[in-house]
Design a protein around this motif. Sequence first.
Motif, mmCIF file in Angstrom:
data_model
loop_
_atom_site.group_PDB
_atom_site.id
_atom_site.type_symbol
_atom_site.label_atom_id
_atom_site.label_comp_id
_atom_site.label_asym_id
_atom_site.label_seq_id
_atom_site.Cartn_x
_atom_site.Cartn_y
_atom_site.Cartn_z
ATOM 1 N N ALA A 65 75.167 -21.037 -34.874
ATOM 2 C CA ALA A 65 75.536 -20.317 -33.503
ATOM 3 C C ALA A 65 75.101 -18.886 -33.514
ATOM 4 O O ALA A 65 74.610 -18.319 -32.538
ATOM 5 N N MET A 66 74.940 -18.138 -34.755
ATOM 6 C CA MET A 66 74.704 -16.755 -34.701
ATOM 7 C C MET A 66 74.099 -16.537 -36.274
ATOM 8 O O MET A 66 74.507 -16.936 -37.092
ATOM 9 N N LEU A 67 73.318 -15.491 -36.280
ATOM 10 C CA LEU A 67 72.736 -14.944 -37.503
ATOM 11 C C LEU A 67 72.990 -13.547 -37.546
ATOM 12 O O LEU A 67 72.726 -12.824 -36.744
ATOM 13 N N ALA A 68 73.342 -13.065 -38.840
ATOM 14 C CA ALA A 68 73.531 -11.578 -38.832
ATOM 15 C C ALA A 68 72.260 -11.136 -39.289
ATOM 16 O O ALA A 68 71.529 -11.460 -40.165
ATOM 17 N N PRO A 69 71.752 -9.939 -38.544
ATOM 18 C CA PRO A 69 70.512 -9.195 -38.866
ATOM 19 C C PRO A 69 70.475 -8.833 -40.436
ATOM 20 O O PRO A 69 71.620 -8.164 -41.168
ATOM 21 N N GLY A 70 69.427 -8.969 -41.005
ATOM 22 C CA GLY A 70 69.216 -8.893 -42.527
ATOM 23 C C GLY A 70 70.189 -9.664 -43.469
ATOM 24 O O GLY A 70 70.048 -9.324 -44.668
ATOM 25 N N SER A 71 70.693 -10.717 -42.972
ATOM 26 C CA SER A 71 71.377 -11.412 -44.000
ATOM 27 C C SER A 71 70.527 -12.494 -44.626
ATOM 28 O O SER A 71 69.323 -12.823 -44.191
ATOM 29 N N PRO A 72 71.085 -13.143 -45.677
ATOM 30 C CA PRO A 72 70.337 -14.097 -46.695
ATOM 31 C C PRO A 72 69.933 -15.440 -45.603
ATOM 32 O O PRO A 72 68.912 -15.908 -45.666
ATOM 33 N N ALA A 73 70.782 -15.795 -44.549
ATOM 34 C CA ALA A 73 70.431 -16.786 -43.520
ATOM 35 C C ALA A 73 69.161 -16.466 -42.741
ATOM 36 O O ALA A 73 68.427 -17.498 -42.558
ATOM 37 N N GLU A 74 69.217 -15.266 -42.136
ATOM 38 C CA GLU A 74 68.431 -14.941 -41.407
ATOM 39 C C GLU A 74 66.896 -14.851 -42.175
ATOM 40 O O GLU A 74 65.530 -15.289 -41.834
ATOM 41 N N ALA A 75 66.897 -14.074 -43.390
ATOM 42 C CA ALA A 75 65.702 -14.066 -44.391
ATOM 43 C C ALA A 75 65.243 -15.545 -44.711
ATOM 44 O O ALA A 75 64.105 -15.601 -44.832
ATOM 45 N N SER A 76 66.064 -16.434 -44.788
ATOM 46 C CA SER A 76 65.406 -17.766 -45.169
ATOM 47 C C SER A 76 64.692 -18.425 -44.196
ATOM 48 O O SER A 76 63.909 -19.311 -44.511
ATOM 49 N N GLY A 77 64.891 -18.018 -42.817
ATOM 50 C CA GLY A 77 64.079 -18.744 -41.943
ATOM 51 C C GLY A 77 64.850 -19.628 -40.941
ATOM 52 O O GLY A 77 64.646 -20.114 -40.114
ATOM 53 N N LEU A 78 66.336 -19.504 -41.268
ATOM 54 C CA LEU A 78 67.262 -20.361 -40.347
ATOM 55 C C LEU A 78 67.082 -19.740 -38.984
ATOM 56 O O LEU A 78 67.087 -18.624 -38.956
ATOM 57 N N LEU A 79 67.529 -20.382 -37.749
ATOM 58 C CA LEU A 79 67.268 -20.194 -36.568
ATOM 59 C C LEU A 79 68.496 -20.532 -35.599
ATOM 60 O O LEU A 79 69.064 -21.571 -36.263
ATOM 61 N N VAL A 80 69.064 -19.763 -34.849
ATOM 62 C CA VAL A 80 70.035 -20.165 -34.059
ATOM 63 C C VAL A 80 69.605 -21.445 -33.526
ATOM 64 O O VAL A 80 68.623 -21.675 -32.695
ATOM 65 N N GLY A 81 70.446 -22.507 -33.319
ATOM 66 C CA GLY A 81 70.258 -23.558 -32.768
ATOM 67 C C GLY A 81 69.942 -24.686 -33.847
ATOM 68 O O GLY A 81 69.857 -25.901 -33.392
ATOM 69 N N ASP A 82 69.645 -24.432 -35.039
ATOM 70 C CA ASP A 82 69.368 -25.369 -36.175
ATOM 71 C C ASP A 82 70.568 -26.115 -36.550
ATOM 72 O O ASP A 82 71.834 -25.611 -36.537
ATOM 73 N N GLN A 83 70.420 -27.411 -36.634
ATOM 74 C CA GLN A 83 71.570 -28.370 -36.907
ATOM 75 C C GLN A 83 71.514 -28.444 -38.406
ATOM 76 O O GLN A 83 70.589 -29.009 -39.015
ATOM 77 N N ILE A 84 72.714 -28.299 -39.003
ATOM 78 C CA ILE A 84 73.024 -28.405 -40.658
ATOM 79 C C ILE A 84 73.524 -30.120 -40.655
ATOM 80 O O ILE A 84 74.366 -30.491 -40.114
ATOM 81 N N ILE A 85 72.795 -30.606 -41.678
ATOM 82 C CA ILE A 85 72.766 -32.046 -41.882
ATOM 83 C C ILE A 85 73.530 -32.346 -43.084
ATOM 84 O O ILE A 85 74.463 -33.167 -43.050
ATOM 85 N N ALA A 86 73.030 -31.493 -43.997
ATOM 86 C CA ALA A 86 73.713 -31.636 -45.367
ATOM 87 C C ALA A 86 73.818 -30.270 -46.071
ATOM 88 O O ALA A 86 73.047 -29.361 -45.800
#
Length: 180
Positions: free
Chosen positions: A87-108
């Motif tokens: 739903a949200m990515l923090a700027p400069g976070s590991p999640a943002e740096a990894s390439g995750l995008l808002v709207g991505d669905q986590i499967i596992a």
Amino acid sequence: MKGVYGDARSGESYSEERILDILQDISGIDFTDFYANYVEGTHDFEPELIRCFARIGLNLNMHLPFSEAEHRFGFRILESGGQTTIAMLAPGSPAEASGLLVGDQIIACNDRKLGNNWTLLTDKQTEIPLHVFSKERLKRFALKSTDEKYFSGRNITIDNSANNEQKQAFRNWSKNESQN
């Protein structure tokens, strides 16, 4: 201050010098350095805010988000209809740096189907492997936490050990606020 507010509503503007004069007249404190550091500059204002609250007997407290993973990896999720979505990515976070995008669905997570056990799968881990459905493709990400903390909140509490000077300052401040 009511006069300044009224002037602003009528379209009157103030120079930086005039604003600093008004602040000093009201508070008896020179705000030149404060203005340069926090209004025009990029200094961290939280220590100054803590000091100001302490002057009137209040504490500024940090609290962590509900999910430890949000705090450590820098993304928030939305769980709805059996799906977990970024739903949200923090700027400069590991999640943002990894390439995750808002709207991505986590499967596992951790090679286990997500279901309703997000917290159990990510609790106290410094690295989490994710399988994500992103832009109609299945992708794998490995997030590593850093020392940085994301999505922390703040609250203000009364300092029960406030001295008489702090209590009087709080009464003066709250009296002025109720008149505005």
